[in-house]
Motif scaffolding. Structure first.
Motif, PDB file in Angstrom:
ATOM      1  N   ILE A  93     -55.156  52.948   7.902  1.00 23.39           N
ATOM      2  CA  ILE A  93     -55.858  51.792   7.359  1.00 23.39           C
ATOM      3  C   ILE A  93     -57.171  51.602   8.100  1.00 23.39           C
ATOM      4  O   ILE A  93     -57.197  51.514   9.329  1.00 23.39           O
ATOM      5  CB  ILE A  93     -55.006  50.521   7.504  1.00 23.39           C
ATOM      6  N   SER A  94     -58.270  51.544   7.347  1.00 29.60           N
ATOM      7  CA  SER A  94     -59.597  51.299   7.914  1.00 29.60           C
ATOM      8  C   SER A  94     -59.951  49.834   7.665  1.00 29.60           C
ATOM      9  O   SER A  94     -60.285  49.440   6.549  1.00 29.60           O
ATOM     10  CB  SER A  94     -60.629  52.230   7.262  1.00 29.60           C
ATOM     11  N   VAL A  95     -59.857  49.017   8.706  1.00 30.61           N
ATOM     12  CA  VAL A  95     -59.994  47.577   8.572  1.00 30.61           C
ATOM     13  C   VAL A  95     -61.174  47.081   9.411  1.00 30.61           C
ATOM     14  O   VAL A  95     -61.476  47.630  10.475  1.00 30.61           O
ATOM     15  CB  VAL A  95     -58.688  46.863   9.000  1.00 30.61           C
ATOM     16  N   GLY A 122     -64.200  53.909   1.131  1.00 34.74           N
ATOM     17  CA  GLY A 122     -64.956  52.688   1.342  1.00 34.74           C
ATOM     18  C   GLY A 122     -65.076  52.250   2.790  1.00 34.74           C
ATOM     19  O   GLY A 122     -65.464  51.112   3.066  1.00 34.74           O
ATOM     20  N   ALA A 123     -64.743  53.138   3.733  1.00 31.25           N
ATOM     21  CA  ALA A 123     -64.796  52.766   5.153  1.00 31.25           C
ATOM     22  C   ALA A 123     -66.203  52.350   5.560  1.00 31.25           C
ATOM     23  O   ALA A 123     -67.196  52.824   4.997  1.00 31.25           O
ATOM     24  CB  ALA A 123     -64.316  53.929   6.013  1.00 31.25           C
ATOM     25  N   GLN A 124     -66.278  51.466   6.549  1.00 31.25           N
ATOM     26  CA  GLN A 124     -67.548  50.967   7.053  1.00 31.25           C
ATOM     27  C   GLN A 124     -67.651  51.243   8.557  1.00 31.25           C
ATOM     28  O   GLN A 124     -66.643  51.238   9.269  1.00 31.25           O
ATOM     29  CB  GLN A 124     -67.665  49.465   6.814  1.00 31.25           C
ATOM     30  N   VAL A 125     -68.876  51.476   9.024  1.00 34.80           N
ATOM     31  CA  VAL A 125     -69.089  51.686  10.454  1.00 34.80           C
ATOM     32  C   VAL A 125     -68.600  50.458  11.224  1.00 34.80           C
ATOM     33  O   VAL A 125     -68.907  49.321  10.865  1.00 34.80           O
ATOM     34  CB  VAL A 125     -70.576  51.943  10.769  1.00 34.80           C
ATOM     35  N   GLY A 126     -67.819  50.707  12.260  1.00 33.37           N
ATOM     36  CA  GLY A 126     -67.227  49.636  13.046  1.00 33.37           C
ATOM     37  C   GLY A 126     -65.782  49.364  12.696  1.00 33.37           C
ATOM     38  O   GLY A 126     -65.062  48.710  13.465  1.00 33.37           O
ATOM     39  N   ASP A 127     -65.327  49.835  11.532  1.00 32.27           N
ATOM     40  CA  ASP A 127     -63.918  49.655  11.159  1.00 32.27           C
ATOM     41  C   ASP A 127     -62.996  50.222  12.235  1.00 32.27           C
ATOM     42  O   ASP A 127     -63.297  51.249  12.854  1.00 32.27           O
ATOM     43  CB  ASP A 127     -63.615  50.371   9.842  1.00 32.27           C
ATOM     44  N   TYR A 186     -56.750  40.839   4.412  1.00 34.79           N
ATOM     45  CA  TYR A 186     -57.829  41.136   5.349  1.00 34.79           C
ATOM     46  C   TYR A 186     -58.898  42.024   4.703  1.00 34.79           C
ATOM     47  O   TYR A 186     -58.729  42.506   3.586  1.00 34.79           O
ATOM     48  CB  TYR A 186     -57.250  41.821   6.584  1.00 34.79           C
ATOM     49  N   ASN A 187     -59.973  42.251   5.448  1.00 38.32           N
ATOM     50  CA  ASN A 187     -61.053  43.113   4.973  1.00 38.32           C
ATOM     51  C   ASN A 187     -60.708  44.566   5.249  1.00 38.32           C
ATOM     52  O   ASN A 187     -61.236  45.186   6.177  1.00 38.32           O
ATOM     53  CB  ASN A 187     -62.372  42.737   5.659  1.00 38.32           C
ATOM     54  N   VAL A 188     -59.800  45.098   4.441  1.00 36.21           N
ATOM     55  CA  VAL A 188     -59.443  46.514   4.512  1.00 36.21           C
ATOM     56  C   VAL A 188     -60.396  47.272   3.586  1.00 36.21           C
ATOM     57  O   VAL A 188     -60.431  47.032   2.379  1.00 36.21           O
ATOM     58  CB  VAL A 188     -57.977  46.749   4.104  1.00 36.21           C
ATOM     59  N   ASN A 189     -61.170  48.169   4.165  1.00 34.67           N
ATOM     60  CA  ASN A 189     -62.214  48.861   3.406  1.00 34.67           C
ATOM     61  C   ASN A 189     -61.781  50.210   2.855  1.00 34.67           C
ATOM     62  O   ASN A 189     -62.372  50.713   1.901  1.00 34.67           O
ATOM     63  CB  ASN A 189     -63.449  49.042   4.296  1.00 34.67           C
ATOM     64  N   ALA A 190     -60.761  50.819   3.457  1.00 37.63           N
ATOM     65  CA  ALA A 190     -60.275  52.119   2.992  1.00 37.63           C
ATOM     66  C   ALA A 190     -58.850  52.323   3.490  1.00 37.63           C
ATOM     67  O   ALA A 190     -58.425  51.704   4.477  1.00 37.63           O
ATOM     68  CB  ALA A 190     -61.171  53.251   3.493  1.00 37.63           C
ATOM     69  N   CYS A 191     -58.130  53.195   2.792  1.00 34.34           N
ATOM     70  CA  CYS A 191     -56.757  53.497   3.199  1.00 34.34           C
ATOM     71  C   CYS A 191     -56.350  54.834   2.597  1.00 34.34           C
ATOM     72  O   CYS A 191     -56.814  55.218   1.526  1.00 34.34           O
ATOM     73  CB  CYS A 191     -55.805  52.394   2.723  1.00 34.34           C
ATOM     74  N   THR A 192     -55.484  55.539   3.296  1.00 28.76           N
ATOM     75  CA  THR A 192     -54.875  56.763   2.778  1.00 28.76           C
ATOM     76  C   THR A 192     -53.509  56.910   3.407  1.00 28.76           C
ATOM     77  O   THR A 192     -53.261  56.385   4.495  1.00 28.76           O
ATOM     78  CB  THR A 192     -55.747  58.002   3.079  1.00 28.76           C
ATOM     79  N   ASP A 193     -52.596  57.575   2.701  1.00 29.36           N
ATOM     80  CA  ASP A 193     -51.314  57.859   3.353  1.00 29.36           C
ATOM     81  C   ASP A 193     -51.371  59.253   3.969  1.00 29.36           C
ATOM     82  O   ASP A 193     -52.113  60.133   3.524  1.00 29.36           O
ATOM     83  CB  ASP A 193     -50.121  57.696   2.409  1.00 29.36           C
ATOM     84  N   ILE A 194     -50.614  59.438   5.039  1.00 31.21           N
ATOM     85  CA  ILE A 194     -50.645  60.698   5.785  1.00 31.21           C
ATOM     86  C   ILE A 194     -49.476  61.562   5.334  1.00 31.21           C
ATOM     87  O   ILE A 194     -48.314  61.260   5.604  1.00 31.21           O
ATOM     88  CB  ILE A 194     -50.555  60.444   7.308  1.00 31.21           C
ATOM     89  N   LEU A 227     -68.968  59.139   6.589  1.00 31.44           N
ATOM     90  CA  LEU A 227     -69.072  58.576   7.932  1.00 31.44           C
ATOM     91  C   LEU A 227     -68.328  59.407   8.976  1.00 31.44           C
ATOM     92  O   LEU A 227     -67.549  60.295   8.640  1.00 31.44           O
ATOM     93  CB  LEU A 227     -68.507  57.141   7.932  1.00 31.44           C
ATOM     94  N   GLU A 228     -68.616  59.101  10.225  1.00 33.17           N
ATOM     95  CA  GLU A 228     -67.954  59.750  11.354  1.00 33.17           C
ATOM     96  C   GLU A 228     -66.733  58.942  11.761  1.00 33.17           C
ATOM     97  O   GLU A 228     -66.807  57.723  11.917  1.00 33.17           O
ATOM     98  CB  GLU A 228     -68.921  59.847  12.529  1.00 33.17           C
TER      99      GLU A 228
END
Length: 331
Positions: free
Chosen positions: A289-291, A146-151, A199-207, A225-226
């Motif tokens: 975290i993609s915020v 769900g990541a967004q450009v600018g995150d 917060y507006n967290v759009n995507a997340c993954t654990d490493i 996305l890039e």
């Protein structure tokens, strides 16, 4: 199993059945599966186990449990139940298995969850992990797509655990509970989750096993996305930098690199040791975290206040893709 071999196996296996309540399954590359129950409640499930990364059986149990629980946290869920999965050789003293299971039980208790059962087999070498079940409200479910450009991209733990565990196994580095890498591996990822929902967290993954770039690639492909990573901002264990420069790199890092060689574009100033660490397979690594950009500074501040001193802004979502760029400069 490395990402390249695993993807080849899975694409040849047919998994019948379609259910509209299955929100996240084989069609995604997320950390766990998610299934919507009645109302807005979603059940999240995952399973993870591996061979010892440290010699101390209790500590190994703690690390393996933290690693398995991390898949639940990465999707914004709260763990409820866990089941032990263990393989153990008959030639070893059963007390070792007792200590492994106790380490896992104590870690699950730290997470506020319950171990309710499990399964063991005889095996040639010890293996331990958990099958974990968690819950989350549907509107709080976080995926890696769900990541967004600018995150802005925040990483909550340093990299280099694969290099460090290789050094531990080779007797090159001393392993004990005071080692920074061991402490990090045994640390739950629960604190970031408690903050992400603010917060507006759009995507997340654990490493974990696919390394930072492998899991960043899953986020990039899932979101279409890039992703740009600023290599000099990525937190690394100091000893891991030294060992990587000496060539002490686990085989898994090279498998990850082989899988991603056409997907990652590196800047010319990034040295080989740092590249290796970006591919380094992690055990119980941090969350990526993609915020939303406007929330990044506040989330980072909250992470520091919660004691996550290594949390760092390491990149951003920069455009359409999927693609990964690794640059040496900051943003």
């Amino acid at each position: 199993m490395g990402p390249k071999a695993l993807s080849q196996v899975l694409r040849r296996v047919e998994f019948p059945g379609v259910d509209e309540n299955l929100l996240v399954g084989f069609d995604k590359a997320d950390d766990a599966v998610a299934y919507k129950l009645q109302g807005e409640q979603v059940i999240v499930q995952s399973v993870d186990f591996f061979t010892p990364v440290v010699d101390d059986p209790y500590l190994f149990g703690q690390i393996a449990a933290a690693n398995a629980l991390s898949d639940i946290y990465a999707m914004g869920a709260t763990p409820l139940l866990a089941m032990n999965i263990a393989g153990f050789p008959t030639c070893l003293d059963n007390q070792i298995l007792e200590e492994i299971l106790q380490g896992g039980a104590d870690q699950v208790a730290n997470a506020g969850a319950i171990i309710a059962g499990g399964h063991t087999i005889e095996d040639d070498e010890p293996k331990y992990g958990l099958a974990v079940t968690g819950v989350v409200e549907h509107n709080n479910l976080i995926t890696n797509s769900g990541a967004q450009v600018g995150d802005q991209l925040i990483l909550t733990k340093p990299l280099g655990m694969g290099v460090m565990t290789t050094a531990f196994k080779g007797g090159i580095a001393e392993v004990d509970g005071n080692s920074l890498a061991v402490k990090a591996m045994a640390t739950l990822n629960n604190k970031p989750v408690e903050l992400m929902h603010k917060y507006n967290v759009n995507a997340c993954t654990d490493i974990t096993g696919f390394g930072l770039l492998g899991h960043a690639w899953e986020l990039a492909t899932g979101s279409g996305l890039e992703v740009t990573i600023y290599a000099n901002q990525v937190p690394l264990f100091a000893q891991a930098k030294e060992y990587a420069a000496l060539g002490l790199v686990p085989e898994g890092a090279y498998r990850n690199q082989d899988y991603l060689q056409k997907q990652v574009e590196f800047g010319v100033k990034i040295n080989e040791a740092r590249k290796d660490l970006l591919f380094d397979p992690q055990t119980s690594g941090g969350l990526l975290i993609s915020v939303a950009k406007e929330d990044a500074a506040d989330l980072l501040s909250d992470l520091y206040q919660a004691g996550l001193d290594d949390a760092t802004l390491i990149g951003q979502v920069t455009g359409t893709g999927p693609k990964i760029k690794v640059r040496d400069e900051g943003n």
